[in-house]
Scaffold this active site. Structure first.
Site, short mmCIF file in Angstrom:
data_model
loop_
_atom_site.label_atom_id
_atom_site.label_comp_id
_atom_site.label_asym_id
_atom_site.label_seq_id
_atom_site.Cartn_x
_atom_site.Cartn_y
_atom_site.Cartn_z
N CYS A 90 -11.48 16.48 -3.38
CA CYS A 90 -11.64 16.12 -1.87
C CYS A 90 -12.24 17.07 -1.07
O CYS A 90 -12.60 16.67 0.03
CB CYS A 90 -10.46 15.30 -1.49
SG CYS A 90 -9.81 13.82 -2.16
N ASP A 113 -9.22 4.04 8.26
CA ASP A 113 -8.03 3.56 7.49
C ASP A 113 -8.36 3.99 6.18
O ASP A 113 -9.43 4.37 5.79
CB ASP A 113 -7.61 2.22 7.75
CG ASP A 113 -6.10 2.15 7.97
OD1 ASP A 113 -5.31 2.81 7.06
OD2 ASP A 113 -5.66 1.37 8.73
N ASP A 114 -7.41 3.80 5.16
CA ASP A 114 -7.59 4.17 3.78
C ASP A 114 -8.18 3.11 3.22
O ASP A 114 -8.91 3.30 1.82
CB ASP A 114 -6.22 4.26 3.15
CG ASP A 114 -5.53 5.68 3.90
OD1 ASP A 114 -5.88 6.58 3.96
OD2 ASP A 114 -4.45 5.40 4.24
N ASP A 129 -2.65 8.26 2.96
CA ASP A 129 -2.35 9.66 2.22
C ASP A 129 -3.18 10.84 2.65
O ASP A 129 -4.08 10.44 3.28
CB ASP A 129 -2.74 9.14 0.80
CG ASP A 129 -4.25 8.67 0.60
OD1 ASP A 129 -4.69 8.53 1.70
OD2 ASP A 129 -4.56 8.45 -0.55
#
Length: 356
Positions: A26, A59-60, A236
């Site tokens: 990431c 958002d995820d 997360d």
């Protein structure tokens, strides 16, 4: 799996996977400030009423209502190697992609593989091991890899598109935190630091095992937490670091967050490694993007680096009512997350994070 691969496969010993990419995990993410500028240039189209979650608050995952009892969660994530072991790389990338479904409060149901590989550089056995790592992570999540797409690329890239199901009432966004909520973090920080140490061949075997165990632990508490009425928001912690994802939560809710530095769990030895300069470039890019919205009460470059450290397959960040804290921690413990900790609180104020 559809394919655009035609070059002659490589033969001979496989090179180190991390040597083939300019960044890993990431830490490859586009810096949040740059990403925001790009998205601002994108035209806004009318959204159907069934689209319950889109791109409006970073958002995820996207969520689309199917009926009164079911909503579909759709997400995708892929990146370049963070480790040299091909099976571990595949497992980490798949675990990271599946996490977004858990972070929305959902249950994953299937995945599609996204594969880009330098066919004339990597042996087919190595590529096969990457895909098996991803398949093994999906098997642990109880879902099939039902297809995908592959191309020949300069750098190795692997990830998944993942679909999940959630009851519309159990969707947990990153924007619904409330004043007085307690913040709970499910996994310790430090994967980016360990990956930097690995790339410079300064990570010992126990450190590598800690990194893999952390990055391949599925965020299975997500749907259990979403079933608690006192859990108001979840996300997360991944490429933007703890500060970055806490700020997304603050901006979405129009609140401030106060975090106690001493309460935030860290993987063993990461502070010492960071003090040796083993920090990813993404950490500095993250700070440059959002540092103006973070108040470090005790400025310290090592702490700053750890809290901006890009987490690959990081833990869930939960915003819950004070009366739900013990239930939240119990779910984390029951699911094997021994490092879950209360780290702070949401409060009235501008969208900022204060680190005490």
């Amino acid at each position: 799996m559809s394919t655009c691969m035609n070059p002659t496969p490589a033969t001979g010993p496989a090179p180190r996977l991390t040597s083939l990419s300019h960044g890993g995990g990431c830490g490859c993410k586009i810096a949040p400030g740059v990403l925001s500028s790009i998205l601002q240039q994108s035209p806004l189209w009318p959204m159907p009423s069934e689209l319950l979650v889109g791109i409006e608050t970073s958002d995820d995952a996207a969520v689309y209502r199917l009926n009164d009892e079911q909503a579909l969660i759709a997400t995708t994530d892929f990146f370049m190697p963070i480790v040299d072991d091909p099976h571990d790389f595949g497992a980490i990338a798949a675990t990271n992609a599946i996490s977004d479904v858990y972070a929305m409060g959902g249950r994953p149901i299937m995945a599609l593989a996204l594969v880009g590989m330098p066919i004339n550089t990597l042996p087919l056995e190595t590529i096969g091991a990457i895909l098996r790592g991803g398949q093994d992570a999906c098997a642990r999540a109880g879902i099939p890899v039902a297809g995908g797409h592959s191309i020949d690329s300069i750098e190795p890239i692997y990830g998944l598109a993942v679909m999940g199901i959630v009851h519309p009432q159990n969707i947990r966004r990153n924007r619904e935190a409330r004043p007085g909520d307690v913040l709970v973090l499910g996994k310790p920080l430090g994967v980016g630091v360990l990956s930097a140490a690995l790339k410079k061949e300064k990570l010992d075997a126990p450190g590598y095992r800690r990194m893999i165990e952390n990055a391949t632990q599925l965020n299975t508490p997500g749907p259990l937490l979403a079933a608690l009425p006192g859990v108001h928001a979840m996300t997360d912690v991944t490429g933007f670091g703890l500060f970055g994802h806490a700020l997304e939560m603050c901006r979405g809710a129009g609140l401030s967050a106060r975090i106690q530095a001493a309460s935030v769990p860290l993987l063993d030895d990461v502070r010492e490694l960071a003090a040796q300069g083993l920090i990813t470039g993404a950490s500095a890019r993250n700070w440059a993007s959002y540092g103006q919205d973070v108040d470090l009460r005790k400025p310290d470059p090592i702490t700053q680096a750890l809290f901006t450290d890009p987490q690959t397959s990081g833990g869930l960040l939960v915003s819950c009512a004070p009366g739900s804290v013990e239930a939240v921690l119990e779910i984390f413990r029951d699911e094997g997350f021994a490092h879950a900790r209360v780290i702070g609180q949401m409060q009235e104020g501008p969208a900022r994070v204060t680190l005490d």
